[in-house]
Design a protein around this motif. Structure first.
Motif, PDB file in Angstrom:
ATOM      1  N   GLY A  65       0.821  -1.212   0.000  1.00 37.29           N
ATOM      2  CA  GLY A  65       0.000   0.000   0.000  1.00 37.29           C
ATOM      3  C   GLY A  65       0.846   1.248   0.000  1.00 37.29           C
ATOM      4  O   GLY A  65       0.475   2.258   0.592  1.00 37.29           O
ATOM      5  N   GLU A  66       2.004   1.199  -0.671  1.00 34.01           N
ATOM      6  CA  GLU A  66       2.964   2.312  -0.619  1.00 34.01           C
ATOM      7  C   GLU A  66       3.403   2.713  -2.020  1.00 34.01           C
ATOM      8  O   GLU A  66       4.553   2.500  -2.414  1.00 34.01           O
ATOM      9  N   PHE A  67       2.506   3.280  -2.792  1.00 38.19           N
ATOM     10  CA  PHE A  67       2.860   3.794  -4.105  1.00 38.19           C
ATOM     11  C   PHE A  67       3.660   5.089  -3.963  1.00 38.19           C
ATOM     12  O   PHE A  67       3.603   5.754  -2.932  1.00 38.19           O
ATOM     13  N   LEU A  68       4.355   5.439  -5.018  1.00 37.30           N
ATOM     14  CA  LEU A  68       5.030   6.736  -5.042  1.00 37.30           C
ATOM     15  C   LEU A  68       3.982   7.840  -5.181  1.00 37.30           C
ATOM     16  O   LEU A  68       3.029   7.693  -5.948  1.00 37.30           O
ATOM     17  N   PRO A  69       4.126   8.943  -4.432  1.00 41.95           N
ATOM     18  CA  PRO A  69       3.173  10.051  -4.576  1.00 41.95           C
ATOM     19  C   PRO A  69       3.139  10.554  -6.015  1.00 41.95           C
ATOM     20  O   PRO A  69       4.183  10.729  -6.652  1.00 41.95           O
ATOM     21  N   LEU A  70       1.948  10.790  -6.526  1.00 42.48           N
ATOM     22  CA  LEU A  70       1.825  11.199  -7.920  1.00 42.48           C
ATOM     23  C   LEU A  70       2.521  12.532  -8.175  1.00 42.48           C
ATOM     24  O   LEU A  70       3.124  12.736  -9.235  1.00 42.48           O
ATOM     25  N   LYS A  71       2.454  13.436  -7.211  1.00 41.86           N
ATOM     26  CA  LYS A  71       3.121  14.732  -7.378  1.00 41.86           C
ATOM     27  C   LYS A  71       4.618  14.558  -7.602  1.00 41.86           C
ATOM     28  O   LYS A  71       5.243  15.306  -8.354  1.00 41.86           O
ATOM     29  N   ARG A  72       5.191  13.557  -6.941  1.00 42.10           N
ATOM     30  CA  ARG A  72       6.627  13.318  -7.088  1.00 42.10           C
ATOM     31  C   ARG A  72       6.958  12.849  -8.498  1.00 42.10           C
ATOM     32  O   ARG A  72       8.092  13.028  -8.964  1.00 42.10           O
ATOM     33  N   LEU A  73       5.984  12.255  -9.169  1.00 43.37           N
ATOM     34  CA  LEU A  73       6.216  11.716 -10.499  1.00 43.37           C
ATOM     35  C   LEU A  73       5.902  12.720 -11.604  1.00 43.37           C
ATOM     36  O   LEU A  73       5.992  12.390 -12.776  1.00 43.37           O
ATOM     37  N   GLY A 124      16.546  11.637 -10.679  1.00 39.14           N
ATOM     38  CA  GLY A 124      17.119  11.520  -9.346  1.00 39.14           C
ATOM     39  C   GLY A 124      16.741  10.246  -8.620  1.00 39.14           C
ATOM     40  O   GLY A 124      17.187  10.032  -7.482  1.00 39.14           O
ATOM     41  N   LEU A 125      15.939   9.389  -9.251  1.00 37.40           N
ATOM     42  CA  LEU A 125      15.518   8.145  -8.607  1.00 37.40           C
ATOM     43  C   LEU A 125      16.565   7.053  -8.799  1.00 37.40           C
ATOM     44  O   LEU A 125      17.372   7.094  -9.722  1.00 37.40           O
ATOM     45  N   GLU A 126      16.542   6.076  -7.934  1.00 41.00           N
ATOM     46  CA  GLU A 126      17.507   4.986  -7.988  1.00 41.00           C
ATOM     47  C   GLU A 126      16.821   3.647  -7.751  1.00 41.00           C
ATOM     48  O   GLU A 126      15.766   3.570  -7.112  1.00 41.00           O
ATOM     49  N   GLY A 127      17.446   2.586  -8.273  1.00 37.51           N
ATOM     50  CA  GLY A 127      17.058   1.214  -7.955  1.00 37.51           C
ATOM     51  C   GLY A 127      15.586   0.919  -8.138  1.00 37.51           C
ATOM     52  O   GLY A 127      14.972   1.198  -9.168  1.00 37.51           O
ATOM     53  N   GLY A 128      14.993   0.330  -7.103  1.00 38.26           N
ATOM     54  CA  GLY A 128      13.603  -0.072  -7.153  1.00 38.26           C
ATOM     55  C   GLY A 128      12.649   1.093  -7.375  1.00 38.26           C
ATOM     56  O   GLY A 128      11.591   0.935  -7.984  1.00 38.26           O
ATOM     57  N   GLU A 129      13.019   2.284  -6.882  1.00 39.86           N
ATOM     58  CA  GLU A 129      12.159   3.456  -7.077  1.00 39.86           C
ATOM     59  C   GLU A 129      12.035   3.806  -8.553  1.00 39.86           C
ATOM     60  O   GLU A 129      10.979   4.232  -9.006  1.00 39.86           O
ATOM     61  N   VAL A 130      13.132   3.656  -9.303  1.00 40.57           N
ATOM     62  CA  VAL A 130      13.090   3.936 -10.736  1.00 40.57           C
ATOM     63  C   VAL A 130      12.102   2.998 -11.415  1.00 40.57           C
ATOM     64  O   VAL A 130      11.221   3.420 -12.170  1.00 40.57           O
ATOM     65  N   ARG A 131      12.244   1.711 -11.143  1.00 44.44           N
ATOM     66  CA  ARG A 131      11.357   0.732 -11.771  1.00 44.44           C
ATOM     67  C   ARG A 131       9.907   0.967 -11.361  1.00 44.44           C
ATOM     68  O   ARG A 131       8.994   0.876 -12.185  1.00 44.44           O
TER      69      ARG A 131
END
Length: 429
Positions: free
Chosen positions: A335-343, A349-356
């Motif tokens: 239940g922990e998606f990346l915030p849409l505003k951040r995208l 600037g993202l790395e690893g699993g966050e990029v994918r």
């Protein structure tokens, strides 16, 4: 990956309007004095179209009045600037053109018209107007920058460099010019050794280790993608698009992109596939993905959040190669998606699993929108973004008739993913 060069305009437009005359009632009949007064009053109130209409009528009757000519030219320039800011480049060019009709020897109108044509990707007219501005008023940093851009976009890098170097001497405090020159010098050091080929819509440059047959096969693929992507998005770029095939080492040196980048679009499609022996599904997917960025950037005039741009590109790329959505599944279970505003901003600037996860989440959201509502609604969003609307405004307009807005769409996607994958929590928007 999309890296779109955004260059702020350097120039300012001195106003020709002097002291505004006393307000007057709307003109009636053929009264040029009243029309002139009402026109200036309308401009002072920001009602540019109304003011231009009155001033044009007055000018048609009293064309020898120099103040009237000044006011009319300034009104067209002001409206042109307003249209530039809203990304209505063709309309802006018309108003700057009217200014140049009134003052044929005034270089500013040709400069502004050339900039509008450049931003509209009408390279031929941009080059004509910008060259004319130079001949009338000498060199300016603005004119040299945009004139150089017409050469750079056409693959004529030497001419572009010469113009940008001169621009840098005229505007030494402009760090963006210095950075641009450094970038293009890196490109030149690699690309001057490359072979070249072209089709009707693409120019390909490729490393000597790449077989000519493979480079030509990539051109054929791009022509195929031009038609299929254009059908989905309802848009077919008019300008020929440069494509550069680097070795992986040269790609890193030239682009300075993140280590995970497998390609990018920055006005040119750049891919680290030099020396390939076959066109794999992964290469096809990357090529289609990056071409989509060219289409979306052109269609929206660069006014597109990253998640939407990447999501559309991922939908198209996954028609060629469709790996599992592993990171999205993990995020949904937590239940922990990346915030849409951040995208909405760059993924660089993202790395690893966050990029994918960023790419997978963007894909999933856009795929949900297309599956539930069709490409035509997404095209409406992109067209409205291209006209200068914000993402929220564009989404609300496109989905108003089905009772949805930006937040509602995101909520429905979130519920869909959690229902399909399982998990809990409330993703942050």
């Amino acid at each position: 990956m999309n890296v779109f060069l955004k260059r702020p305009l350097l120039f300012t437009l001195p106003l020709l309007l002097g002291c505004l005359v006393v307000a007057a009632p709307p003109a009636t009949g053929a009264d040029p004095v009243a029309q002139k007064k009402y026109g200036v009053q309308s401009i002072d109130l920001g009602e540019l179209e109304k003011g231009i209409e009155q001033l044009e009528q007055a000018f048609s009757l009293f064309s020898l009045d120099p103040t009237l000519r000044d006011n009319l030219a300034t009104a067209h320039a002001l409206l042109g600037r307003k249209l530039l800011e809203s990304k209505s480049y063709e309309e802006a060019a018309k108003h700057f053109g009217r200014g140049s009709e009134l003052y044929p020897d005034e270089p500013r109108f040709h400069l502004l018209r050339g900039i509008a044509f450049s931003l509209a990707k009408n390279e031929e007219m941009a080059r004509h107007e910008l060259s004319l501005a130079r001949s009338l008023g000498g060199d300016t940093a603005e004119g040299l920058y945009f004139l150089g851009k017409t050469y750079y976009d056409a693959g004529e890098t030497d001419q572009a460099m010469a113009l940008w170097e001169k621009a840098a001497t005229l505007a030494p405090s402009e760090s963006s010019l210095a950075g641009l020159l450094e970038k293009v010098r890196r490109e030149q050091s690699v690309e001057e050794r490359m072979e070249r080929g072209h089709s009707s819509r693409f120019i390909v440059s490729y490393d000597s280790g790449t077989k000519t047959d493979n480079a030509l096969a990539i051109l054929d693929l791009l022509e195929e993608f031009y038609n299929s992507v254009g059908t989905d998005l309802g848009f077919f770029p008019a300008s020929r698009i440069p494509v550069i095939l680097y070795t992986r080492q040269d790609y890193r040196e030239v682009t300075r992109s993140p280590h995970w980048s497998g390609g990018l679009y920055d006005g040119k499609i750049r891919l680290p596939v030099g020396g390939i022996t076959e066109i794999t599904p992964d290469i096809r997917a990357t090529l289609r993905h990056e071409y989509v960025h060219a289409v979306v950037i052109d269609l929206t005039r660069g006014n597109c959040p990253t998640w939407l741009n990447e999501g559309i590109a991922e939908i198209q790329g996954r028609l060629e190669y469709n790996p599992p959505l592993g990171e999205l599944e993990k995020a949904a279970k937590r239940g922990e998606f990346l915030p849409l505003k951040r995208l909405e901003g760059s993924f660089a600037g993202l790395e690893g699993g966050e990029v994918r996860l960023a790419y997978e989440q963007s894909y999933s959201l856009v795929d949900f929108i297309v599956s539930a509502h069709g490409w035509h609604r997404l095209r409406m969003v992109l067209e409205d973004l291209g006209s200068g609307l914000s993402l929220g405004e564009a989404m609300n307009r496109a989905f108003a008739d089905v009772g949805l807005d930006y937040d509602g769409l995101f909520g429905r996607w979130r519920d869909h993913v959690l229902r399909e994958v399982g998990g809990g929590g409330t993703p942050e928007r």
